[in-house]
Write a protein that holds these residues in place. Structure first.
Motif, mmCIF file in Angstrom:
data_model
loop_
_atom_site.group_PDB
_atom_site.id
_atom_site.type_symbol
_atom_site.label_atom_id
_atom_site.label_comp_id
_atom_site.label_asym_id
_atom_site.label_seq_id
_atom_site.Cartn_x
_atom_site.Cartn_y
_atom_site.Cartn_z
ATOM 1 N N GLU A 135 18.617 0.784 20.960
ATOM 2 C CA GLU A 135 18.499 1.066 22.719
ATOM 3 C C GLU A 135 19.532 0.691 23.546
ATOM 4 N N ARG A 218 21.441 5.240 29.086
ATOM 5 C CA ARG A 218 19.984 4.379 29.604
ATOM 6 C C ARG A 218 20.282 2.998 29.009
ATOM 7 N N PHE A 220 18.174 4.179 26.265
ATOM 8 C CA PHE A 220 17.838 5.040 24.739
ATOM 9 C C PHE A 220 18.599 5.546 24.287
ATOM 10 N N ARG A 409 15.977 3.941 36.074
ATOM 11 C CA ARG A 409 17.195 4.936 35.661
ATOM 12 C C ARG A 409 17.538 3.885 34.046
ATOM 13 N N VAL A 412 14.481 2.232 30.766
ATOM 14 C CA VAL A 412 13.598 3.010 31.093
ATOM 15 C C VAL A 412 12.266 2.715 29.957
ATOM 16 N N HIS A 416 8.533 0.895 30.075
ATOM 17 C CA HIS A 416 7.405 1.618 29.230
ATOM 18 C C HIS A 416 6.752 0.584 28.659
ATOM 19 N N ARG A 420 2.841 -1.008 28.028
ATOM 20 C CA ARG A 420 2.147 -0.667 26.885
ATOM 21 C C ARG A 420 1.855 -2.832 26.673
#
Lengths: 548, 210
Positions: A135, A218, A220, A409, A412, A416, A420
């Motif tokens: 990440e 970002r 990711f 931005r 992210v 996410h 979850r």
């Protein structure tokens, strides 16, 4: 006395109480440190636990320290013997790359650039790897206030001066060229300014660095990198990709050189012999062994396969008792335990808070220290417990109150993950606990990725010596590409050379003699290929799949 | 305590303690798991793609098994990852400037101009991306907007599987994204540092220790 993570339930502060304290505590005071860094590590870092180390009894690094669970695997017996290879026709190639993550693909692409033919074998599917999950970013010293020397010094210091200086020199020296190569392949990076000519790269700080040096896309970065690398290798007609083909053993020739590998074709439940002029192992790490019962941030295939294969054919290993436990893994909810929260979250300013509403460590200290400090809080009763899961709080609401735009931005993946977990990260802190993240040690290589065994190269997490005994954020994505490309280039010099002599499992017979002398011949077989909960057994799979 | 739920995965009746992901449920009955698994929860590798029908629903939806909760009476079919030969191969280095990018779209993804607007790709996307719009924007030459649509694509290939025209939408989106980066990203700080290194003005010195 050491407290282990999976020991009897430890005293901790209930989540609701901790939450109330966190909400009412003004200013989040930092509890003064009561022990120097080395003492903190020795008392609380999992590497230093009594059951975390043993000595290897056979092989090229006999006597070296190793984690006992890993020692069982790398001192294991082979999965196959000569009889399994009877009547199998070999396929020939210049370079066989084993592993489909960033290091394997970088090696394949570099070998192609040098004109070699390549077979790339992946256990799962090309791209399924820790690379795609990365990440935070990749280090490269590009800033005005930064230099290759600073990157070099930070890397050595972060690794407790245990890294191989020649490897670190190559790592940091190649970093800017690697970023250019990635851009040429079509990878995006975040910019500090609007995308105009003259724009500079966005640079983030990493724990243990003296300059902002993390380049990212970002949060990711690994996904952006891996999908570009995968596309590049899949579009290259000179690379044959064999998905679902785990390597079960290497092949040796009359001179003891590595000369290929035996793969298991899962689709057809049959073994395949690949004869190669050089083999590049890029099989990744060992997180799915769950050392000392820790959850892991690693992908499904991280079962130390390459270590077992390389050690059996005669390569040396180092620092096999040194692992990175990433400070911020999910602790609650339990079914997501181990999932990673990027260091980028702390890099951007999020604080760690114990059950008493206190900060207890500089959040951007090197990862091993932050991990040890979190485990200290948990061991000494200042942890937070929620449905039996113990950890500390990551104060995302504090960060997002200051910088509300981050979620949409830059963070992210955090958004996410929180979704979850059923948590709104703007309102509620996440419960985190260290997660098994990275194997610091591995197979000994030189600056070209070559091992002590001619014809055998290693790149990526399977290799050791680059990070010493602790890795800095962003140096893994860099390492896999630098040494992946080095190995690919070096191995490609063997392209087209004549394939002579017999090729087989002579090294396995030699290894079995050593195991017999050491009394280890009845130990487990390796490589594992899949984690224990993957329910895979090679012989059973071959038998049932053939029945149709 | 934990509730045990029952669901059907690839024709097998599976019982698992909730909460669990579909992927965790798939491992719970001792079946060997050697495919359709990768990052195990992060939702970034696209390996665990599956079709899901929830109880009481007629509609079948796509999902990533690692990030979808297993529910009672759910029916799940994993979709094996296949790798057909790429119909249109391109070399990113051969797309030399942005003047040529529309030509490259036409040449390498000729089917894209024939999109039927059936929305099959949109329904197939487990990440909820506006895939069909991304295809249209690529064909129209609005490359920045197309690239933005595919930013969080995990390359699960479900849109490619769903498209009756054989457009390969995710691969089209990735080519557009790659071309933009390769042709426009010229960071000044990186360029300066590379110049310094190439001139020999900056080398890390392994011997010069503080």
């Amino acid at each position: 006395m050491r407290t282990e993570p999976m020991a009897a339930p430890m005293a901790a502060i209930p989540f609701s109480v901790a939450l109330q304290t966190w909400q009412t505590m003004p200013g989040q005071p930092m509890r003064p440190s009561d022990s120097p860094p080395q003492t903190l590590l020795e008392r609380f870092h999992p590497d230093y636990a009594a059951q975390a180390t043993c000595r290897l009894m056979v092989g090229a690094s006999k006597g070296a320290r190793c984690h006992p669970l890993l020692a069982r695997i790398i001192q294991g017996n082979a999965l196959i013997g000569d009889v399994d290879l009877a009547a199998l026709a070999p396929v020939t190639t210049d370079i066989l790359v084993i592993g489909g993550g960033g290091a394997g693909v970088a090696a394949a692409l570099a070998a192609r650039e040098a004109g070699a033919d390549v077979i790339l074998a992946a256990k799962l599917r090309v791209g399924d790897s820790n690379t795609v999950m990365a990440e935070g970013g990749i280090q490269a010293a590009v800033g005005d206030d930064d230099s290759l020397q600073r990157h070099y010094d930070d890397t050595l210091k972060g690794g407790h001066q245990a890294a191989d200086p020649a490897l670190v020199e190559r790592l940091v020296g190649q970093a800017p060229a690697i970023i250019r190569w990635l851009i040429q392949l079509g990878m995006h990076f975040d910019l500090a300014d609007s995308p105009t000519p003259g724009a500079r790269l966005l640079r983030k700080r990493a724990g243990g660095t003296t300059a902002a040096r993390i380049l990212s896309y970002r949060d990711f970065t690994g996904l952006e990198m891996m999908r570009v690398l995968r596309e590049a290798v899949e579009l290259d007609r000179g690379v044959t990709i064999l998905n679902r083909h785990p390597a079960v053993e290497l092949l040796s020739n009359d001179h003891g050189h590595c000369a290929g590998a035996v793969l298991y074709d899962l689709e057809h439940a049959t073994l395949r012999i690949i004869r190669a002029r050089a083999v590049i192992l890029a099989t990744g790490g060992a997180g799915r062994l769950h050392l000392q019962g820790f959850a892991t941030s690693n992908h499904y295939g991280a079962t130390a396969d390459g270590l077992a294969l390389a050690y059996r054919i005669g390569a040396r290993v180092r620092d096999m008792d040194s692992f990175q436990f990433h400070p911020t893994g999910i602790a609650w909810p339990q079914h997501l335990a181990g999932g990673l929260i990027s260091e980028a979250v702390r890099s951007l300013g999020a604080k760690l808070i114990n059950g008493l509403g206190e900060r207890f460590i500089d959040e951007l200290a090197p990862r091993d220290l932050v991990t040890a400090a979190i485990l200290r809080e948990c061991a000494e009763g200042r942890g937070v417990v929620r449905d039996g899961q113990v950890g500390v709080l990551l104060d995302t609401p504090g960060l997002l109150a200051e910088k509300p735009d981050l979620l949409s931005r830059q963070l992210v993946s955090l958004a996410h993950l929180a979704d979850r977990c059923g948590i709104d990260p703007r309102r509620e802190p996440l419960l985190i606990r260290p997660t098994l993240h990275y194997q610091n040690g591995g197979v000994e290589i030189d600056r070209h990725g070559a091992t002590a065994v001619p014809g055998l190269y290693c790149a990526g997490e399977v290799a050791g010596g680059i990070h010493g005994r602790n890795r800095l954020m962003g140096n893994a994505l860099l390492d896999i590409l630098v040494f992946g490309r080095e190995a690919g280039k070096a191995a490609a010099t063997l392209a087209g050379t004549p394939l002579t002599g017999r090729v087989g499992l002579e090294h396995v017979r030699d290894w079995q003699r050593q195991l017999t002398y050491a009394g280890l011949i009845n130990g487990p077989r390796s490589p594992l290929l899949y984690p224990a909960y993957g329910n895979f057994d090679l012989r059973a799979h071959m038998a049932t799949a053939r029945k149709g | 305590m934990d509730e045990i739920i029952h669901l059907r995965i690839d024709g097998r009746d599976v019982a698992v303690a909730a909460p669990a992901s579909i992927l965790q449920a798939a491992m719970a009955d001792g079946t060997a798991l050697t495919a359709n698994v990768g990052c195990m929860g992060q939702g970034v590798c696209g390996a665990c793609r599956c079709l899901v029908r929830r109880e009481g629903e007629k509609q079948i939806a796509t999902a990533l098994a690692c990030e979808t909760r297993a529910e009672a009476a759910m029916q799940v079919s994993f979709i094996v990852y296949f790798t057909p030969d790429k119909p249109h191969r391109y070399d990113i280095a051969a797309i030399q400037d942005l003047w040529q990018l529309s030509d490259a779209v036409d040449r390498h993804f000729p089917e894209a101009a024939h999109c039927r607007h059936c929305s099959g790709c949109d329904r197939a996307c487990p990440k909820g991306l506006s895939v069909q719009q991304g295809v249209a924007l690529s064909v129209a030459g609005d490359f920045a907007a197309a690239a933005a649509i595919f930013e969080q694509c995990v390359m699960c290939n479900l849109c490619t599987l769903a498209c009756p025209e054989g457009i390969w939408p995710n691969h089209l989106g990735l080519m557009v994204r790659r071309a933009i980066a390769a042709l426009t990203l010229r960071p000044s700080d990186l360029i300066r540092r590379l110049n310094e290194i190439e001139r020999g003005a900056m080398t890390p010195d392994a011997t010069e220790k503080e």
